[in-house]
Design a protein around this motif. Structure first.
Motif, PDB file in Angstrom:
ATOM      1  N   ALA A  16      -3.864 -18.214   4.817  1.00 32.48           N
ATOM      2  CA  ALA A  16      -2.440 -17.894   4.876  1.00 32.48           C
ATOM      3  C   ALA A  16      -2.173 -16.726   5.823  1.00 32.48           C
ATOM      4  N   LEU A  17      -3.155 -15.811   5.929  1.00 32.18           N
ATOM      5  CA  LEU A  17      -2.969 -14.659   6.814  1.00 32.18           C
ATOM      6  C   LEU A  17      -2.843 -15.100   8.270  1.00 32.18           C
ATOM      7  N   PHE A  18      -3.484 -16.243   8.618  1.00 31.74           N
ATOM      8  CA  PHE A  18      -3.467 -16.669  10.018  1.00 31.74           C
ATOM      9  C   PHE A  18      -2.286 -17.577  10.344  1.00 31.74           C
ATOM     10  N   VAL A  19      -1.561 -17.983   9.325  1.00 31.05           N
ATOM     11  CA  VAL A  19      -0.470 -18.931   9.533  1.00 31.05           C
ATOM     12  C   VAL A  19       0.556 -18.465  10.579  1.00 31.05           C
ATOM     13  N   PRO A  20       0.977 -17.178  10.561  1.00 32.61           N
ATOM     14  CA  PRO A  20       2.019 -16.775  11.519  1.00 32.61           C
ATOM     15  C   PRO A  20       1.585 -16.872  12.967  1.00 32.61           C
ATOM     16  N   LEU A  21       0.264 -16.982  13.212  1.00 35.64           N
ATOM     17  CA  LEU A  21      -0.199 -17.035  14.593  1.00 35.64           C
ATOM     18  C   LEU A  21       0.067 -18.395  15.230  1.00 35.64           C
ATOM     19  N   PHE A  22       0.494 -19.365  14.412  1.00 44.41           N
ATOM     20  CA  PHE A  22       0.697 -20.701  14.953  1.00 44.41           C
ATOM     21  C   PHE A  22       2.135 -20.941  15.387  1.00 44.41           C
ATOM     22  N   GLY A  23       2.825 -19.878  15.699  1.00 39.56           N
ATOM     23  CA  GLY A  23       4.162 -20.021  16.265  1.00 39.56           C
ATOM     24  C   GLY A  23       5.159 -20.717  15.360  1.00 39.56           C
ATOM     25  N   LEU A  24       5.196 -20.334  14.079  1.00 42.08           N
ATOM     26  CA  LEU A  24       6.211 -20.895  13.196  1.00 42.08           C
ATOM     27  C   LEU A  24       7.533 -20.185  13.432  1.00 42.08           C
ATOM     28  N   VAL A 149       9.498 -10.092  10.506  1.00 42.45           N
ATOM     29  CA  VAL A 149       9.303 -11.230   9.610  1.00 42.45           C
ATOM     30  C   VAL A 149       7.820 -11.456   9.350  1.00 42.45           C
ATOM     31  N   ARG A 150       7.025 -11.411  10.419  1.00 42.20           N
ATOM     32  CA  ARG A 150       5.581 -11.562  10.268  1.00 42.20           C
ATOM     33  C   ARG A 150       4.993 -10.469   9.385  1.00 42.20           C
ATOM     34  N   SER A 151       5.438  -9.238   9.647  1.00 38.69           N
ATOM     35  CA  SER A 151       4.870  -8.122   8.882  1.00 38.69           C
ATOM     36  C   SER A 151       5.183  -8.259   7.403  1.00 38.69           C
ATOM     37  N   PHE A 152       6.434  -8.680   7.111  1.00 42.89           N
ATOM     38  CA  PHE A 152       6.778  -8.876   5.703  1.00 42.89           C
ATOM     39  C   PHE A 152       5.921  -9.977   5.098  1.00 42.89           C
ATOM     40  N   TYR A 153       5.728 -11.038   5.870  1.00 41.82           N
ATOM     41  CA  TYR A 153       4.915 -12.141   5.372  1.00 41.82           C
ATOM     42  C   TYR A 153       3.500 -11.651   5.069  1.00 41.82           C
ATOM     43  N   VAL A 157       1.524 -11.489   1.450  1.00 43.97           N
ATOM     44  CA  VAL A 157       0.250 -12.195   1.213  1.00 43.97           C
ATOM     45  C   VAL A 157      -0.791 -11.196   0.707  1.00 43.97           C
ATOM     46  N   LEU A 158      -0.808 -10.013   1.315  1.00 40.69           N
ATOM     47  CA  LEU A 158      -1.757  -8.997   0.846  1.00 40.69           C
ATOM     48  C   LEU A 158      -1.450  -8.586  -0.591  1.00 40.69           C
ATOM     49  N   LEU A 159      -0.157  -8.494  -0.903  1.00 43.05           N
ATOM     50  CA  LEU A 159       0.213  -8.141  -2.283  1.00 43.05           C
ATOM     51  C   LEU A 159      -0.289  -9.209  -3.256  1.00 43.05           C
ATOM     52  N   THR A 160      -0.147 -10.483  -2.859  1.00 41.03           N
ATOM     53  CA  THR A 160      -0.652 -11.570  -3.695  1.00 41.03           C
ATOM     54  C   THR A 160      -2.164 -11.447  -3.865  1.00 41.03           C
ATOM     55  N   ALA A 161      -2.866 -11.182  -2.734  1.00 43.18           N
ATOM     56  CA  ALA A 161      -4.323 -11.056  -2.802  1.00 43.18           C
ATOM     57  C   ALA A 161      -4.701  -9.910  -3.734  1.00 43.18           C
ATOM     58  N   PHE A 162      -3.962  -8.811  -3.621  1.00 46.48           N
ATOM     59  CA  PHE A 162      -4.241  -7.662  -4.483  1.00 46.48           C
ATOM     60  C   PHE A 162      -4.024  -8.031  -5.948  1.00 46.48           C
ATOM     61  N   ALA A 208       4.716  -4.091 -13.861  1.00 48.37           N
ATOM     62  CA  ALA A 208       5.972  -3.566 -13.321  1.00 48.37           C
ATOM     63  C   ALA A 208       5.757  -2.956 -11.943  1.00 48.37           C
ATOM     64  N   ALA A 209       4.600  -2.304 -11.739  1.00 45.91           N
ATOM     65  CA  ALA A 209       4.337  -1.687 -10.443  1.00 45.91           C
ATOM     66  C   ALA A 209       4.299  -2.746  -9.352  1.00 45.91           C
ATOM     67  N   ILE A 210       3.562  -3.838  -9.605  1.00 44.82           N
ATOM     68  CA  ILE A 210       3.474  -4.903  -8.595  1.00 44.82           C
ATOM     69  C   ILE A 210       4.842  -5.541  -8.391  1.00 44.82           C
ATOM     70  N   THR A 211       5.549  -5.782  -9.510  1.00 43.17           N
ATOM     71  CA  THR A 211       6.868  -6.404  -9.409  1.00 43.17           C
ATOM     72  C   THR A 211       7.836  -5.512  -8.634  1.00 43.17           C
ATOM     73  N   GLY A 212       7.782  -4.193  -8.898  1.00 41.12           N
ATOM     74  CA  GLY A 212       8.649  -3.262  -8.184  1.00 41.12           C
ATOM     75  C   GLY A 212       8.367  -3.257  -6.696  1.00 41.12           C
ATOM     76  N   LEU A 213       7.076  -3.292  -6.364  1.00 44.89           N
ATOM     77  CA  LEU A 213       6.700  -3.331  -4.949  1.00 44.89           C
ATOM     78  C   LEU A 213       7.228  -4.607  -4.303  1.00 44.89           C
ATOM     79  N   GLY A 214       7.094  -5.722  -5.022  1.00 50.13           N
ATOM     80  CA  GLY A 214       7.643  -6.982  -4.519  1.00 50.13           C
ATOM     81  C   GLY A 214       9.137  -6.880  -4.300  1.00 50.13           C
ATOM     82  N   GLY A 215       9.826  -6.236  -5.240  1.00 52.97           N
ATOM     83  CA  GLY A 215      11.273  -6.071  -5.112  1.00 52.97           C
ATOM     84  C   GLY A 215      11.640  -5.260  -3.881  1.00 52.97           C
ATOM     85  N   ALA A 216      10.862  -4.194  -3.627  1.00 50.23           N
ATOM     86  CA  ALA A 216      11.142  -3.352  -2.462  1.00 50.23           C
ATOM     87  C   ALA A 216      10.952  -4.152  -1.174  1.00 50.23           C
ATOM     88  N   LEU A 217       9.873  -4.949  -1.113  1.00 52.13           N
ATOM     89  CA  LEU A 217       9.625  -5.752   0.093  1.00 52.13           C
ATOM     90  C   LEU A 217      10.762  -6.752   0.302  1.00 52.13           C
TER      91      LEU A 217
END
Lengths: 333, 293
Positions: A16-24, A149-153, A157-162, A208-217
């Motif tokens: 998933a980390l490499f997905v944005p490199l395919f010009g979406l 947009v890429r950076s947010f993506y 993904v990193l947040l999910t991995a974490f 809550a910490a992870i959820t809050g971080l998600g909310g901020a993003l």
């Protein structure tokens, strides 16, 4: 089985980390952002709702506090990333307060109490325009200036991995076993010395910490938020639905749930237009009726049937006395 | 003259008039909760269905909703009965998460279905009764439709209470609420009692919808706020206690009315929830309940 699940999930996230490199297009990336955002939120919810078995239907509270934390702290002149951190801390403080009241309740009472807290926060945010901007909304600073947009993506993904890594670790830790013991039978867990109140509270704080971080993003991605967007009950239920349909209490369930449901929701929006929620509701009912343990939970159970059977003793032991028999029957209860 | 007296009195009266409808909604929810131990997230959608059904009949025939409400009740009874038989019975014994999830899915289907059929527009009906006001003294006035709906809702609430306390069905329902494991051993057909209870609870929501139609706007999401309020009532009254839910409905109506009077309408729902959290944290068995949460 668990190793395989983890491996597949890790490979999937790496890919998933490499997905944005395919010009979406940015639009596609935004949809994928949502997929992984809800995967992370679902994984966070799973700590409380899955492992500890506490059906929280108020996770929008932490999501919204994270979002509003970023917006309001940076309005005070604090740099955006510090504001994100403060928002996360604020979400955890909220979690401590909500948890200290609601964890004393069980079952449906708990679920309703979490709804009430989230709704109070939403209504307060709506009704205090001087502080939050009310229904007019409030601006949120952009966290990534360079190709946002890429950076947010990537960050989501990193947040999910974490969240996945953390869940995997918790699942096999003493803490995780405590949580599962509380889920299976809180009174028994208490009787063998598990501090249920503290364990549940810690699970909620992490969640809550992870959820809050998600909310901020999320807030920063949209640059502008209103209470009905980041604090509504729909966010709470969507987080819970993603995790439960994927498989509450399974490691990769929320990830699977989010990938399937969020992409299904997107497809339904394009194919069925106005009927998309109707079809989404049908999908929920079908999964509940036919996979009552969630997608991952039901699949692992079906697959477990084909595991190599362990060696069984040649003959079943014969109970020596009638007392032993009745004791065995009591144990089987 | 004495405004400090009449203004709050008017507020309390208005609150009781609204509260009677809340009470009926809350009793339906409490009946379902008591017998099934599940929180029905489709309760608001059932209310919405009752409203639309009444609206359709009103548009076709012009008969006032105050005569039509039994139709909504009968329709919703069968909807509730069928929901139980078709959807809830198969997953009985599963984790209650899944049951909640199922009712959420059902609510989505009904709400979006209503939007597809009727559109997202707001509708309102006009009956002659709406312009009638009843004056008590010089200061207090009561809008006639509210008084009619109050009378109907209170009568039905009384009837429901009688059914639960004095009939075989009611006795069976209370037995299941007290102990769902012992009840079938006493020869109670749990499935049938739960199905009928779900039907009656849904019918109460549908009838409330019909009674709300003349005095409220109609739109597909109309049920959501009533769903939230019915959660509050069921908890305030002590989960599963239908008389508790009824009293809680009246209390909620008065509290909301006074909140809107002194703080503004936008705080009414917030005060509901704060009351709810306070009760849950101070007396989790509910104000009128005896059961431990």
């Amino acid at each position: 089985m668990r190793k395989w699940q983890l491996l597949i999930a890790a490979v999937f996230l790496l890919a998933a980390l490499f997905v944005p490199l395919f010009g979406l297009t940015d639009y596609t990336l935004q949809i994928l952002f949502r997929v992984f955002l809800f995967a992370a939120l679902g994984l966070a919810w799973n700590l409380v709702g899955g492992y500890a078995g506490q059906l929280s239907l108020g996770h929008a509270a932490y999501f919204g506090v994270g979002a509003y934390g970023l917006a309001l702290f940076s309005k005070l002149g604090i740099s955006p990333w510090a504001a994100v951190l403060l928002g996360v801390v604020l979400a955890m403080i909220c979690a401590a307060m909500i948890g200290s009241v609601s964890f004393r309740l069980r079952g449906p009472y708990f679920a309703l109490c979490t709804i009430a807290f989230a709704e109070v926060l939403r209504l307060v945010a709506k009704n205090l325009p001087n502080v939050t901007g009310g229904d007019v909304g409030v601006q949120v600073p952009l966290l990534f200036a360079h190709s946002p947009v890429r950076s947010f993506y990537w960050s989501v993904v990193l947040l999910t991995a974490f969240a996945l890594g953390l869940s995997a670790w918790i699942e096999r830790s003493r803490f995780g076993y405590y949580l599962m013991a509380i889920r299976e039978d809180q009174d028994t867990a208490l009787s063998v010395g598990v501090n249920a109140a503290r364990c549940k509270l810690w699970a909620l704080l992490i969640s809550a910490a992870i959820t809050g971080l998600g909310g901020a993003l999320y807030a920063s991605m949209f640059l502008f938020i209103v209470p009905d967007q980041v604090l509504p009950m729909e966010i709470s239920t969507e987080i819970a639905i993603v995790a439960m349909l994927g498989g509450a209490g399974t490691l990769i369930g929320p990830l699977v749930g989010s990938v399937l449901l969020e992409s299904a929701a997107e497809i339904f929006k394009n194919v069925f237009k106005e009927a998309n929620l109707l079809i989404y509701g049908v999908l929920i009912i079908v999964v509940v009726l036919f996979m009552p343990e969630g997608i991952v939970g039901t699949f692992t159970r079906k697959l477990a049937l084909f595991k190599k059977a362990p060696a069984v003793p040649f003959a079943a032991p014969v109970p020596a006395t009638i007392e032993a028999e009745s004791e065995r029957a009591a144990l089987n209860e | 003259m004495v405004n400090w007296f009449y203004i709050p009195l008017q507020g309390i009266i208005n609150g009781l008039l609204t509260g009677a409808l809340y009470a009926l909604i809350g009793m339906g929810m409490a009946l379902i909760f008591g017998v099934m131990r599940i929180v029905n997230f489709a309760h608001g959608a059932f209310l919405m269905m009752g409203m639309y059904a009444t609206y359709v009949v009103f548009q076709a025939t012009g008969v006032s909703p105050y005569y039509e409400f039994p139709l909504a009740g009968i329709l919703l009874f069968f909807v509730g009965y069928a929901t139980y038989m078709g959807l809830l019975r198969p997953i009985r014994g599963q984790v209650d998460f899944m049951v909640i999830l199922l009712t959420m899915g059902l609510a989505l289907i009904l709400t979006d279905g209503a939007q597809l059929v009727f559109g997202a527009d707001y509708h309102q009906i006009n009956i002659p009764l709406l312009s009638r006001n009843i004056h008590l003294g010089s200061q207090i006035s009561i809008n006639a439709p509210w008084l009619v709906s109050f009378a109907i809702a209170m009568a039905l609430a009384g009837a429901l209470y009688w059914v639960v306390t004095h009939t075989m069905f009611g006795r069976a329902a209370r037995a299941i609420a007290q102990n769902p494991y012992a009840a079938p051993l006493m020869g109670i057909n749990v499935n049938r009692v739960q199905a009928v209870a779900f039907g009656i609870g849904s019918a109460a929501a549908g009838i409330s919808g019909a009674l709300l139609l003349p005095v409220f706007y109609l739109f597909p999401e109309v049920g959501n706020q009533f769903k939230l309020k019915s959660f509050v009532m069921v908890v305030l009254g002590g989960m599963g206690s239908i008389q508790g839910a009824a009293i809680a409905g009246l209390v909620l109506g008065v509290v909301e009315s006074l909140t809107s009077l002194y703080w503004g309408n936008e705080w009414a729902l917030a005060v509901d929830f704060v009351l709810f959290i306070l009760v849950l944290s101070l007396k989790p068995s509910g104000i009128f309940g005896s059961q431990r949460a």
